[in-house]
Design a protein around this motif. Sequence first.
Motif, PDB file in Angstrom:
ATOM      1  N   LYS A 140       0.888  -1.335  -0.532  1.00 41.86           N
ATOM      2  CA  LYS A 140      -0.108  -0.035  -0.158  1.00 41.86           C
ATOM      3  C   LYS A 140       1.220   1.219  -0.576  1.00 41.86           C
ATOM      4  O   LYS A 140       1.738   1.150   0.687  1.00 41.86           O
ATOM      5  CB  LYS A 140      -0.826   0.306   0.818  1.00 41.86           C
ATOM      6  N   ASP A 261      -3.908 -11.174  15.469  1.00 36.17           N
ATOM      7  CA  ASP A 261      -5.308 -10.734  14.401  1.00 36.17           C
ATOM      8  C   ASP A 261      -4.798  -9.611  13.937  1.00 36.17           C
ATOM      9  O   ASP A 261      -5.405  -9.757  13.074  1.00 36.17           O
ATOM     10  CB  ASP A 261      -6.833 -10.258  15.503  1.00 36.17           C
ATOM     11  N   LYS A 262      -4.006  -8.648  14.569  1.00 39.26           N
ATOM     12  CA  LYS A 262      -4.019  -7.260  13.663  1.00 39.26           C
ATOM     13  C   LYS A 262      -2.546  -8.137  12.969  1.00 39.26           C
ATOM     14  O   LYS A 262      -1.988  -7.183  11.895  1.00 39.26           O
ATOM     15  CB  LYS A 262      -3.096  -6.197  14.517  1.00 39.26           C
ATOM     16  N   TYR A 265      -3.178  -9.054   9.545  1.00 41.53           N
ATOM     17  CA  TYR A 265      -3.377  -7.967   7.731  1.00 41.53           C
ATOM     18  C   TYR A 265      -2.072  -7.336   7.508  1.00 41.53           C
ATOM     19  O   TYR A 265      -2.050  -7.561   6.201  1.00 41.53           O
ATOM     20  CB  TYR A 265      -3.864  -6.667   8.986  1.00 41.53           C
ATOM     21  N   TYR A 266      -0.813  -8.196   7.777  1.00 48.39           N
ATOM     22  CA  TYR A 266       0.473  -7.895   7.148  1.00 48.39           C
ATOM     23  C   TYR A 266       1.233  -8.943   7.336  1.00 48.39           C
ATOM     24  O   TYR A 266       2.498  -8.884   6.811  1.00 48.39           O
ATOM     25  CB  TYR A 266       1.325  -6.702   8.298  1.00 48.39           C
ATOM     26  N   GLU A 271       3.678  -1.935   3.944  1.00 44.00           N
ATOM     27  CA  GLU A 271       2.987  -0.577   3.833  1.00 44.00           C
ATOM     28  C   GLU A 271       3.747   0.729   3.841  1.00 44.00           C
ATOM     29  O   GLU A 271       4.864   0.429   4.378  1.00 44.00           O
ATOM     30  CB  GLU A 271       2.149   0.818   4.596  1.00 44.00           C
ATOM     31  N   ALA A 317      -0.163   5.264  11.073  1.00 40.83           N
ATOM     32  CA  ALA A 317      -0.216   3.490  10.880  1.00 40.83           C
ATOM     33  C   ALA A 317      -1.263   3.283  12.241  1.00 40.83           C
ATOM     34  O   ALA A 317      -1.261   1.912  12.153  1.00 40.83           O
ATOM     35  CB  ALA A 317       1.206   2.571  10.505  1.00 40.83           C
ATOM     36  N   GLN A 318      -1.145   4.099  13.585  1.00 42.95           N
ATOM     37  CA  GLN A 318      -1.286   3.700  14.853  1.00 42.95           C
ATOM     38  C   GLN A 318      -2.814   2.254  14.972  1.00 42.95           C
ATOM     39  O   GLN A 318      -3.223   1.573  15.082  1.00 42.95           O
ATOM     40  CB  GLN A 318      -2.044   5.129  15.195  1.00 42.95           C
ATOM     41  N   GLU A 319      -3.864   2.893  13.877  1.00 43.69           N
ATOM     42  CA  GLU A 319      -4.773   2.167  13.594  1.00 43.69           C
ATOM     43  C   GLU A 319      -4.552   0.422  13.856  1.00 43.69           C
ATOM     44  O   GLU A 319      -5.133  -0.812  13.953  1.00 43.69           O
ATOM     45  CB  GLU A 319      -5.972   2.281  12.655  1.00 43.69           C
ATOM     46  N   LYS A 320      -3.649  -0.144  12.572  1.00 43.34           N
ATOM     47  CA  LYS A 320      -3.441  -0.605  12.536  1.00 43.34           C
ATOM     48  C   LYS A 320      -2.570  -1.566  13.290  1.00 43.34           C
ATOM     49  O   LYS A 320      -2.280  -2.662  13.465  1.00 43.34           O
ATOM     50  CB  LYS A 320      -2.731  -1.532  11.009  1.00 43.34           C
ATOM     51  N   ILE A 321      -1.814  -0.724  14.253  1.00 42.82           N
ATOM     52  CA  ILE A 321      -0.720  -1.385  14.682  1.00 42.82           C
ATOM     53  C   ILE A 321      -1.234  -0.958  16.649  1.00 42.82           C
ATOM     54  O   ILE A 321      -0.289  -1.145  17.606  1.00 42.82           O
ATOM     55  CB  ILE A 321       1.077  -0.593  15.043  1.00 42.82           C
ATOM     56  N   HIS A 322      -2.221  -1.033  16.828  1.00 44.95           N
ATOM     57  CA  HIS A 322      -2.534  -0.203  18.044  1.00 44.95           C
ATOM     58  C   HIS A 322      -2.377  -1.704  18.872  1.00 44.95           C
ATOM     59  O   HIS A 322      -2.877  -2.719  18.327  1.00 44.95           O
ATOM     60  CB  HIS A 322      -4.633   0.091  18.054  1.00 44.95           C
TER      61      HIS A 322
END
Length: 486
Positions: A140, A261-262, A265-266, A271, A317-322
């Motif tokens: 991305k 779970d996050k 995504y990776y 990214e 990237a906060q939402e995806k690595i929170h």
Amino acid sequence: MASIALNSGFSTSSCDPKTTKSRRETIKHFVGLRKSTPYNHHSLSLTKSLPTRTNRRGLHIFAAKSSPKISGRNLRVAIIGGGPAGGSAAETLAKGGIETYLIERKMDNCKPCGGAIPLCMVGEFDLPLDIIDRRVTKMKMISPSNVAVDVGRTLKPHEYIGMVRREVLDAYLRDRAAKSGATIINGLFLKMDLPGDANSPYVLHYNAYNGITGGVGEKRTLEVDAVIGADGANSRVAKAIGAGEYDYAIAFQERVKIPDDKMVYYENLAEMYVGDDVSPDFYGWVFPKCDHVAVGTGTVTHKGDIKKFQLATRNRAQEKIHGGKIIRVEAHPIPEHPRPKRLAGRVALVGDAAGYVTKCSGEGIYFAAKSGRMVAEAIVEGTENGKRMVEESDLRKYLEKWDKTYWPTYKVLDVLQKVFYRSNPAREAFVEMCADEYVQKMTFDSYLYKRVVPGNPLDDIKLAINTIGSLVRANALRREMDKISL
């Protein structure tokens, strides 16, 4: 890594014809996993005939080698630095009959490196797939305004970008060099005494660490006939030969352990973030590793603000690595262009020490390993497998070959950085270009195989028009933003 997006239609790099495989051979090579790799791959046989010329009768006349033969031993070469450049050089030299020494201080070195390697490196350097943490097939590109473009739609089923941890890759290459006959020394290189004539040795001074003498180490010396400086951007070998200075970027990276779970995504996604907030002249990244992600950024012009840019990258990237936990923090200089001088006498520089990192992207792993192998091959061939003394002319053949193959790539990426990284509107145009499938195809083919990819003339014209259009829109947007700021 950004070269994946910036090489499109412009890349002029090309793998050596002797090592580049055809696309069909490449497909065969990369299908399936293998647990281990035999060490007899790429066994060096450089006992080639010396240059010849033919007289009128058709008889071959062999040119005489001017350097003296070595009596009672083989050529001795020391490599300072045990990264991809040093490990590749050591393996090639040892296989070629050279008495090889590699000196490395940090055997578990965790360099702040995105860790992306092109597909051709896996085959060309015979890397086992079990040292590759992730095979990225999707990317991305995220603009300053957070417009995200999916990149990777043109990849074939077997194609991917490898993600490695440097401590794993470097150790593997060093171990393979040791199995080929190289002597690996855990030590800190201090200085070297230059020889008084063409056949006298270089005397290296270093602190040896063996777990017994403690943190200070034991002072030792080593006499060798030639030295390869693979000791990074702060190269002491480069300083010893007066190689000159260069601009450098500071790379800052945090390894972040995120919830499972996050991490899904990776799994096969990387990214890249662009914008003044994450870097005024580079980019921010989130690259997947084995059980964590690497979050980082870099800058040349605003080194004092690197932590501010790192925080901005994390925030983007906060939402995806929170919920993630920082498990390691790393920082390191990255050269921005080759040094003014890369060899002197019987000393040659490779990898970061020579300045072989591309602009825009900071890509250096492949070029480091390639330069290490190339200089080693030149030494083995020029000294007839270590039977003759090495000369500066032997090392110069490596430089000539390197510059002919890769110099245009560095110049082109320098221009592209100046065009697309100069402002946020230009970065928006850059991300917009990345949405074009033709751009993606040309880019990935050039990046993955490090070779010139012939384009379709009509599509090339279309790409040029679209590029101009994107830049025009970017300039218009910049003018409107300037009005608002006034």
